[in-house]
Design a protein around this motif. Structure first.
Motif, PDB file in Angstrom:
ATOM      1  N   ARG A 175       0.844  -1.194   0.000  1.00  0.00           N
ATOM      2  CA  ARG A 175       0.000   0.000   0.000  1.00  0.00           C
ATOM      3  C   ARG A 175       0.877   1.240   0.000  1.00  0.00           C
ATOM      4  O   ARG A 175       2.023   1.220   0.435  1.00  0.00           O
ATOM      5  CB  ARG A 175      -0.905   0.013   1.229  1.00  0.00           C
ATOM      6  CG  ARG A 175      -1.884  -1.150   1.292  1.00  0.00           C
ATOM      7  CD  ARG A 175      -2.840  -0.973   2.437  1.00  0.00           C
ATOM      8  NE  ARG A 175      -3.850  -2.029   2.465  1.00  0.00           N
ATOM      9  CZ  ARG A 175      -4.950  -1.980   3.195  1.00  0.00           C
ATOM     10  NH1 ARG A 175      -5.187  -0.927   3.951  1.00  0.00           N
ATOM     11  NH2 ARG A 175      -5.819  -2.957   3.162  1.00  0.00           N
ATOM     12  N   ASP A 233      -6.988   3.002  12.526  1.00  0.00           N
ATOM     13  CA  ASP A 233      -7.673   1.732  12.750  1.00  0.00           C
ATOM     14  C   ASP A 233      -9.017   1.636  12.041  1.00  0.00           C
ATOM     15  O   ASP A 233      -9.869   0.800  12.400  1.00  0.00           O
ATOM     16  CB  ASP A 233      -7.885   1.479  14.259  1.00  0.00           C
ATOM     17  CG  ASP A 233      -6.566   1.358  15.006  1.00  0.00           C
ATOM     18  OD1 ASP A 233      -5.614   0.787  14.423  1.00  0.00           O
ATOM     19  OD2 ASP A 233      -6.482   1.845  16.143  1.00  0.00           O
ATOM     20  N   THR A 274     -10.977   1.509   8.045  1.00  0.00           N
ATOM     21  CA  THR A 274     -10.813   1.296   6.617  1.00  0.00           C
ATOM     22  C   THR A 274     -12.089   1.748   5.918  1.00  0.00           C
ATOM     23  O   THR A 274     -13.188   1.283   6.272  1.00  0.00           O
ATOM     24  CB  THR A 274     -10.530  -0.174   6.279  1.00  0.00           C
ATOM     25  OG1 THR A 274      -9.295  -0.561   6.889  1.00  0.00           O
ATOM     26  CG2 THR A 274     -10.408  -0.364   4.768  1.00  0.00           C
ATOM     27  N   ALA A 323      -9.591   1.443  -1.286  1.00  0.00           N
ATOM     28  CA  ALA A 323      -9.782   1.553   0.161  1.00  0.00           C
ATOM     29  C   ALA A 323      -8.696   2.425   0.779  1.00  0.00           C
ATOM     30  O   ALA A 323      -7.549   2.432   0.330  1.00  0.00           O
ATOM     31  CB  ALA A 323      -9.774   0.172   0.801  1.00  0.00           C
ATOM     32  N   VAL A 324      -9.067   3.147   1.808  1.00  0.00           N
ATOM     33  CA  VAL A 324      -8.128   3.991   2.542  1.00  0.00           C
ATOM     34  C   VAL A 324      -8.219   3.622   4.016  1.00  0.00           C
ATOM     35  O   VAL A 324      -9.320   3.589   4.579  1.00  0.00           O
ATOM     36  CB  VAL A 324      -8.441   5.491   2.352  1.00  0.00           C
ATOM     37  CG1 VAL A 324      -7.408   6.340   3.090  1.00  0.00           C
ATOM     38  CG2 VAL A 324      -8.475   5.857   0.872  1.00  0.00           C
ATOM     39  N   SER A 325      -7.073   3.350   4.623  1.00  0.00           N
ATOM     40  CA  SER A 325      -7.041   2.986   6.036  1.00  0.00           C
ATOM     41  C   SER A 325      -6.362   4.092   6.834  1.00  0.00           C
ATOM     42  O   SER A 325      -5.339   4.631   6.416  1.00  0.00           O
ATOM     43  CB  SER A 325      -6.303   1.656   6.236  1.00  0.00           C
ATOM     44  OG  SER A 325      -6.946   0.612   5.523  1.00  0.00           O
ATOM     45  N   ASP A 355      -5.030   1.804  -0.795  1.00  0.00           N
ATOM     46  CA  ASP A 355      -5.001   0.513  -1.473  1.00  0.00           C
ATOM     47  C   ASP A 355      -5.744   0.667  -2.799  1.00  0.00           C
ATOM     48  O   ASP A 355      -6.981   0.634  -2.847  1.00  0.00           O
ATOM     49  CB  ASP A 355      -5.666  -0.549  -0.607  1.00  0.00           C
ATOM     50  CG  ASP A 355      -5.668  -1.921  -1.263  1.00  0.00           C
ATOM     51  OD1 ASP A 355      -5.090  -2.060  -2.362  1.00  0.00           O
ATOM     52  OD2 ASP A 355      -6.248  -2.843  -0.683  1.00  0.00           O
ATOM     53  N   THR A 385       1.426   4.667   1.678  1.00  0.00           N
ATOM     54  CA  THR A 385       1.076   5.350   2.917  1.00  0.00           C
ATOM     55  C   THR A 385       1.591   6.777   2.871  1.00  0.00           C
ATOM     56  O   THR A 385       2.778   7.017   2.661  1.00  0.00           O
ATOM     57  CB  THR A 385       1.659   4.623   4.135  1.00  0.00           C
ATOM     58  OG1 THR A 385       1.167   3.276   4.155  1.00  0.00           O
ATOM     59  CG2 THR A 385       1.255   5.326   5.423  1.00  0.00           C
ATOM     60  N   TYR A 426      -2.219   7.953   6.198  1.00  0.00           N
ATOM     61  CA  TYR A 426      -3.334   7.371   5.434  1.00  0.00           C
ATOM     62  C   TYR A 426      -2.769   6.358   4.442  1.00  0.00           C
ATOM     63  O   TYR A 426      -1.881   6.682   3.647  1.00  0.00           O
ATOM     64  CB  TYR A 426      -4.108   8.460   4.695  1.00  0.00           C
ATOM     65  CG  TYR A 426      -5.066   9.230   5.579  1.00  0.00           C
ATOM     66  CD1 TYR A 426      -6.446   9.078   5.443  1.00  0.00           C
ATOM     67  CD2 TYR A 426      -4.594  10.105   6.553  1.00  0.00           C
ATOM     68  CE1 TYR A 426      -7.325   9.775   6.255  1.00  0.00           C
ATOM     69  CE2 TYR A 426      -5.474  10.806   7.367  1.00  0.00           C
ATOM     70  CZ  TYR A 426      -6.839  10.638   7.210  1.00  0.00           C
ATOM     71  OH  TYR A 426      -7.709  11.334   8.027  1.00  0.00           O
ATOM     72  N   SER A 427      -3.300   5.141   4.481  1.00  0.00           N
ATOM     73  CA  SER A 427      -2.820   4.056   3.630  1.00  0.00           C
ATOM     74  C   SER A 427      -3.798   3.836   2.478  1.00  0.00           C
ATOM     75  O   SER A 427      -4.979   3.543   2.708  1.00  0.00           O
ATOM     76  CB  SER A 427      -2.674   2.767   4.453  1.00  0.00           C
ATOM     77  OG  SER A 427      -2.217   1.706   3.651  1.00  0.00           O
TER      78      SER A 427
END
Length: 236
Positions: free
Chosen positions: A129, A148, A150, A143-145, A138, A131, A135-136
């Motif tokens: 991913r 904790d 997503t 998707a953004v994680s 994908d 980062t 903010y991660s």
């Protein structure tokens, strides 16, 4: 594909950035090699495009340092009016390809695709991913994680969010947003951009009390800024 660009010339960097986004890739711009190398310790890049003078060091010196952090990183070097001897020296120094500066769109994108095929884009398992500032992103699942959580975005929301984070603390024009998110469509209404920006702000919780501020820049576009939480706590 995520591309790092080292280019001290800001105008030419904007040109390369537009071309890269038109080809469906993400470009993160650095004006010096030192800032790129620092980011490369925490973030993955599929390709490095660098000026022959990387702002603070010659590209020939930057290539081995970059590959010590990201092994096998493909490198494309930009050279203004290159002589044969310069191209030979660049290739011997480890560059995988060389292009003339200023770059030409179709040729550059074709060369990027060739390097992409050659490299196979084999990412380390721990760097699947992108980062950016906590903010991660994908791209496979849009998707953004973060914190904790997503959140799944629509493709256009994802591209807009990634564009804003790649330009953190810099204003992004509506024209640039149209080029990268809507691929230069001219029939997109201004309120459509505003709606997507509002959704990104809400879904990714881009609020000052949580460390980020996404605001419209009057007559221009949007800007995403990191807000120091210490300052907010102190003000309260």
């Amino acid at each position: 594909m995520r591309i790092a660009l080292i280019e001290p010339d800001l105008q030419h960097a904007k040109l390369v950035d537009r071309l890269v986004f038109a080809g469906g890739h993400v470009c993160q711009h650095f004006t010096t090699s030192s800032t790129f190398l620092q980011h490369a310790k925490d973030e993955f890049f599929d390709l490095l495009i660098t000026e022959s003078w990387a702002g603070d060091h010659c590209a020939e010196d930057v290539i081995p340092r970059a590959r010590s952090i990201l092994p096998g990183l493909p490198v494309m070097m930009m050279i203004r009016a290159p002589r044969e001897s310069q191209i030979v020296a660049a290739l011997h120094a480890g560059a995988d390809d060389c292009v003339s500066k200023p770059v030409r769109g179709p040729e550059m994108l074709a060369r990027i695709e060739a390097l992409q095929r050659r490299a196979g884009l084999r990412r380390p398992a721990n760097r699947r991913r992108d980062t950016i500032s906590g903010y991660s992103f994908d791209a496979a699942g849009f998707a953004v994680s973060f914190r904790d959580l997503t959140v799944v975005l629509t493709p256009k929301e994802f591209r807009l969010a990634l564009l804003l984070f790649n330009n953190l603390a810099r204003p992004v024009s509506r024209a640039h947003i149209l080029e990268t998110v809507w691929l230069r469509r001219r029939d997109v209404k201004s309120r459509t951009i505003d709606t997507h920006a509002s959704r990104v702000r809400s879904k990714l919780q881009l609020r000052p009390e949580l460390g980020y501020s996404l605001v419209p820049v009057y007559g221009y576009g949007y800007q995403l800024d990191a807000v120091p939480l210490e300052g907010i706590a102190g003000a309260g």
